[in-house]
Design an enzyme around this catalytic site. Sequence first.
Site, PDB file in Angstrom:
ATOM      1  N   CYS A   1       0.857  -1.185   0.000  1.00  0.00           N
ATOM      2  CA  CYS A   1       0.000   0.000   0.000  1.00  0.00           C
ATOM      3  C   CYS A   1       0.890   1.232   0.000  1.00  0.00           C
ATOM      4  CB  CYS A   1      -0.885  -0.015   1.246  1.00  0.00           C
ATOM      5  SG  CYS A   1      -1.956   1.426   1.397  1.00  0.00           S
TER       6      CYS A   1
ATOM      7  N   HIS B   1      -9.231  -3.726  -1.468  1.00  0.00           N
ATOM      8  CA  HIS B   1      -8.166  -2.938  -0.816  1.00  0.00           C
ATOM      9  C   HIS B   1      -8.488  -1.441  -0.896  1.00  0.00           C
ATOM     10  CE1 HIS B   1      -3.771  -2.042   0.100  1.00  0.00           C
ATOM     11  NE2 HIS B   1      -4.245  -0.879  -0.292  1.00  0.00           N
TER      12      HIS B   1
END
Length: 184
Positions: free
Chosen positions: A98, A140
């Site tokens: 991320c 996500h």
Amino acid sequence: MIYPIYVYGQPVLRKVAKDVDKDYPNFQQFIADMFETMEKSDGVGLAAPQIGESVRVFVIDGSAFAEDDETMKDFRKAFVNAKIIEKTGEDKIFNEGCLSLPSIREDVNRPSTVRIQYYDENFNFFDETYEGLKARIIQHEYDHIEGKLFIDLLSPLRKRILKRKLNQIAKGEVETSYKIKIVK
Ligand code: ZN
């Protein structure tokens, strides 16, 4: 315009983001800037809270995965005011990263299929079902607009192991190939 990325520790990443409406100022430019910021930071997805805007917008470009799955080549789109209706299928493990958690990569368990309702950048409505890598990336990014991060899905032990690294990220003590933002 390329935005700096807000990293772990920034409160905006923990807020449940709000819907946008058609009057959102310079919306087309905002979407274009999000795509540009994602590309410059080599991300496959970017959610608005990651650039400090608490709105329900995320962009995805799955073309980096085209070698593993050729349907990813054209998987490039904006999701506006998205709502996940249903998550189904078996849980699958995938190693996630991320932009807001630089230097951290962890195996994350998520359902394999997702049904999502959303608008595109021109406010056309869609109700679609995705699976595999697409469902993975969507979940996500969707978590970001719900104020969640993938580390929330890890075991307490893994979280404990990552604690030091997370504290360093929160202080900006991490190397990145893109600009990060820490509001003190
Ligand atoms: Zn992320």
